[in-house]
Design a protein around this motif. Structure first.
Motif, mmCIF file in Angstrom:
data_model
loop_
_atom_site.group_PDB
_atom_site.id
_atom_site.type_symbol
_atom_site.label_atom_id
_atom_site.label_comp_id
_atom_site.label_asym_id
_atom_site.label_seq_id
_atom_site.Cartn_x
_atom_site.Cartn_y
_atom_site.Cartn_z
ATOM 1 N N MET A 4 4.224 9.114 24.359
ATOM 2 C CA MET A 4 3.506 8.075 25.091
ATOM 3 C C MET A 4 1.998 8.329 25.074
ATOM 4 O O MET A 4 1.211 7.413 24.867
ATOM 5 C CB MET A 4 4.020 7.995 26.535
ATOM 6 N N GLU A 5 1.608 9.578 25.296
ATOM 7 C CA GLU A 5 0.178 9.906 25.281
ATOM 8 C C GLU A 5 -0.431 9.643 23.912
ATOM 9 O O GLU A 5 -1.567 9.151 23.805
ATOM 10 C CB GLU A 5 -0.014 11.368 25.668
ATOM 11 N N SER A 6 0.338 9.947 22.851
ATOM 12 C CA SER A 6 -0.152 9.708 21.494
ATOM 13 C C SER A 6 -0.353 8.216 21.240
ATOM 14 O O SER A 6 -1.363 7.795 20.668
ATOM 15 C CB SER A 6 0.835 10.289 20.480
ATOM 16 N N LEU A 7 0.619 7.396 21.681
ATOM 17 C CA LEU A 7 0.516 5.943 21.498
ATOM 18 C C LEU A 7 -0.673 5.372 22.272
ATOM 19 O O LEU A 7 -1.403 4.514 21.767
ATOM 20 C CB LEU A 7 1.814 5.266 21.947
ATOM 21 N N VAL A 8 -0.848 5.850 23.500
ATOM 22 C CA VAL A 8 -1.947 5.352 24.333
ATOM 23 C C VAL A 8 -3.293 5.761 23.748
ATOM 24 O O VAL A 8 -4.242 4.967 23.711
ATOM 25 C CB VAL A 8 -1.798 5.870 25.782
ATOM 26 N N ASP A 9 -3.382 7.008 23.264
ATOM 27 C CA ASP A 9 -4.638 7.465 22.651
ATOM 28 C C ASP A 9 -4.978 6.653 21.410
ATOM 29 O O ASP A 9 -6.152 6.383 21.126
ATOM 30 C CB ASP A 9 -4.536 8.950 22.280
ATOM 31 N N GLN A 10 -3.947 6.247 20.665
ATOM 32 C CA GLN A 10 -4.177 5.544 19.403
ATOM 33 C C GLN A 10 -4.415 4.051 19.595
ATOM 34 O O GLN A 10 -5.269 3.458 18.930
ATOM 35 C CB GLN A 10 -2.987 5.762 18.464
ATOM 36 N N TYR A 11 -3.658 3.433 20.514
ATOM 37 C CA TYR A 11 -3.709 1.972 20.632
ATOM 38 C C TYR A 11 -4.241 1.477 21.978
ATOM 39 O O TYR A 11 -4.334 0.259 22.194
ATOM 40 C CB TYR A 11 -2.315 1.382 20.381
ATOM 41 N N ALA A 15 -0.968 -0.444 23.877
ATOM 42 C CA ALA A 15 0.184 0.447 24.026
ATOM 43 C C ALA A 15 0.652 0.489 25.478
ATOM 44 O O ALA A 15 1.859 0.495 25.754
ATOM 45 C CB ALA A 15 -0.171 1.847 23.544
ATOM 46 N N ILE A 16 -0.303 0.515 26.425
ATOM 47 C CA ILE A 16 0.049 0.507 27.849
ATOM 48 C C ILE A 16 0.875 -0.738 28.185
ATOM 49 O O ILE A 16 1.906 -0.668 28.855
ATOM 50 C CB ILE A 16 -1.225 0.549 28.720
ATOM 51 N N PHE A 17 0.409 -1.901 27.717
ATOM 52 C CA PHE A 17 1.115 -3.153 27.988
ATOM 53 C C PHE A 17 2.542 -3.089 27.453
ATOM 54 O O PHE A 17 3.507 -3.437 28.146
ATOM 55 C CB PHE A 17 0.370 -4.334 27.372
ATOM 56 N N LEU A 18 2.695 -2.656 26.211
ATOM 57 C CA LEU A 18 4.013 -2.630 25.574
ATOM 58 C C LEU A 18 4.931 -1.596 26.222
ATOM 59 O O LEU A 18 6.138 -1.830 26.356
ATOM 60 C CB LEU A 18 3.864 -2.338 24.078
ATOM 61 N N LEU A 19 4.378 -0.464 26.657
ATOM 62 C CA LEU A 19 5.194 0.555 27.316
ATOM 63 C C LEU A 19 5.671 0.089 28.691
ATOM 64 O O LEU A 19 6.821 0.331 29.073
ATOM 65 C CB LEU A 19 4.402 1.858 27.441
ATOM 66 N N ILE A 20 4.797 -0.594 29.435
ATOM 67 C CA ILE A 20 5.220 -1.144 30.731
ATOM 68 C C ILE A 20 6.277 -2.214 30.515
ATOM 69 O O ILE A 20 7.283 -2.285 31.232
ATOM 70 C CB ILE A 20 4.013 -1.713 31.505
ATOM 71 N N LEU A 21 6.056 -3.081 29.533
ATOM 72 C CA LEU A 21 7.048 -4.106 29.186
ATOM 73 C C LEU A 21 8.386 -3.455 28.862
ATOM 74 O O LEU A 21 9.443 -3.888 29.348
ATOM 75 C CB LEU A 21 6.545 -4.925 27.998
#
Length: 204
Positions: A4-11, A15-21
């Protein structure tokens, strides 16, 4: 967590929106991790707190619509098949059914604040044919409250990190002692509870 941290750092916020979804759509993403992380990212990006809450609530509603649609079009038979195939889903789904039966129209709002069934209530609301507008309204209120509490942890921790770390360094010895005492108290309470349960079983 690392993924998750990697996705958030990259996008970033995408990424936050898609992870909450995904979390609200019942994918294995923990809101207790992603929402404080969203608060931290929002504070770092300079987003107003109100905008961040609306952003996270919109993501939660999008994910909730997925579970509602599955329940609406699949119905109770689909949920029964899911529980038979994935026994771990039985407890949250059955808990959601009980909450829905006990509280009726307010069940969705209440369930959004209960960790066990807060995301699974969408399946049940859809299967029970709750109106879409009623579902969206109840979900919005519950999601707004839940997201506000958890997102604020990360947001205000980032805002006041210097002050918090300064206080921690100043009082870390007492914080450590307090933590040990709290753990000791919890351990004593658990031992006492087990002894009482054992005595009750012997009496019966």
């Amino acid at each position: 967590m690392a993924l998750m941290e990697s996705l958030v750092d990259q996008y970033g916020m995408i990424a936050i929106f898609l992870l909450i979804l995904a979390e609200y759509a019942c994918f294995p993403v923990s809101s207790e991790i992603i929402l404080p992380l969203a608060g931290l990212m929002g504070a770092r990006a300079g987003l107003p707190f109100a905008s961040l809450i609306l952003f996270s609530t919109a993501a939660g509603l999008a994910g909730s619509c997925i579970t509602y649609s599955i329940g609406r079009f699949g119905g109770s038979p689909l949920l029964e098949r899911l529980m038979n195939r994935f026994p771990s889903l039985s407890k949250p789904i059955l808990s959601s059914y009980r909450t829905f039966g006990d509280h009726g129209k307010s069940a969705v709002f209440i369930s959004r604040l209960i960790p066990l069934c807060r995301t699974y209530i969408g399946f049940v609301a859809g299967a029970m044919k709750q109106s879409l507008m009623g579902y969206l309204l109840s979900s919005s209120l519950g999601i707004l409250l839940w997201n506000t509490v958890l997102t604020s942890f990360g947001y205000y921790f980032y805002q006041y990190r210097d002050v918090l770390f300064a206080h921690f360094n100043q009082y870390k010895r007492w914080i450590f002692i307090g933590g040990l005492l709290l753990l000791l108290l919890i351990l004593i309470c658990r031992i006492s509870s087990r002894q009482k349960d054992s005595e009750t079983d012997q009496d019966q």
